[in-house]
Design an enzyme around this catalytic site. Structure first.
Site: not given
Length: 249
Positions: A154, A228, A230
């Protein structure tokens, strides 16, 4: 100096955690895996490091992934490197459940078995800690891991939240401590603010050196990279990931 191992990870004091622990309701198959497979893989006590048979094969490398998301990279690395031992840390319950789905092959809509055994799964070289990694750090001996992965953390892009970023001097001290000399610390991000933050903060950390020799070294995927979901989403949305490989001095 090796830290004193406590009897319970839950007893370790740690700063406040920011972020989600649960998302949408976990479906039946994933809840089955959380109830039945996770206990076979879960790191519950410092003795898992001090005395656990899983970690005491000197022939094998040990790797730590901090915040493994939906588990795709961790699962892919473990599958591609069956002789390496992996520890995955993730507080988000839905992500842990997704990793268990990948490992077991048991999906929603399937007929659930009476029980599930890790020994029968294709990938058996993963252990999971489903809480704040700072609790785990306090129980890991010095020089324990060969590699540490921090992938797409994050970014906390607002200035007032910058202290929440994982790449922080306090956390870097612990990463350096648990890594072997020459061990790899890999950071991946697609966020421009976090890119600058990593470059600045890691440059100021004397425990690591950056392995890049030219600009292309950190813009292309490492040779052992596992894509991935993401990352693919970021590329579709026009965000280009970068890959920082650091080594412990």
């Amino acid at each position: 100096m090796t830290p004193v191992l406590t009897n319970s990870l839950a007893n370790a004091a740690v700063a406040k955690f920011f972020g989600r622990r649960k998302g949408r309701v976990v479906r039946k198959a994933k809840q089955f895996l959380l109830d039945n497979l996770l206990p076979q893989m879960k790191i519950c006590d410092a003795k898992d490091f001090a005395e656990g048979a899983f970690f005491h094969d000197s022939r094998k490398e040990r790797c730590l992934e901090i915040g493994f998301g939906d588990g795709q990279h961790l699962y892919g690395q473990a599958k591609n490197n069956p002789d390496t031992l992996f520890v995955g840390v993730e507080v988000f319950q839905n992500g842990v459940a997704n990793l268990l789905t990948l490992i077991s092959g048991i999906k929603d809509g399937c007929c659930l078995p009476d029980n599930v055994s890790l020994a029968d799964c294709e990938v058996t070289n993963v252990r999971v800690f489903d809480d704040d990694v700072r609790l785990l750090f306090k129980n890991i001996p010095d020089g324990f891991f060969d590699k540490v992965f921090l992938l797409f953390p994050d970014p906390w892009p607002k200035k007032k939240h910058s202290g929440r970023r994982f790449v922080h001097p306090d956390n870097l001290k612990e990463v350096a401590r648990v890594l072997k000399k020459g061990g790899l610390f890999r950071i991946a991000t697609d966020h421009p603010v976090y890119k600058r933050h990593v470059l600045r903060t890691m440059h100021e950390c004397a425990a690591f050196y950056w392995t890049a020799k030219c600009g292309d070294d950190w813009r292309k995927e490492p040779a052992d990279w596992v894509k991935t979901k993401y990352q693919q989403k970021a590329l579709r949305e026009g965000r280009r990931p970068v890959f920082f490989d650091y080594r412990k001095v």
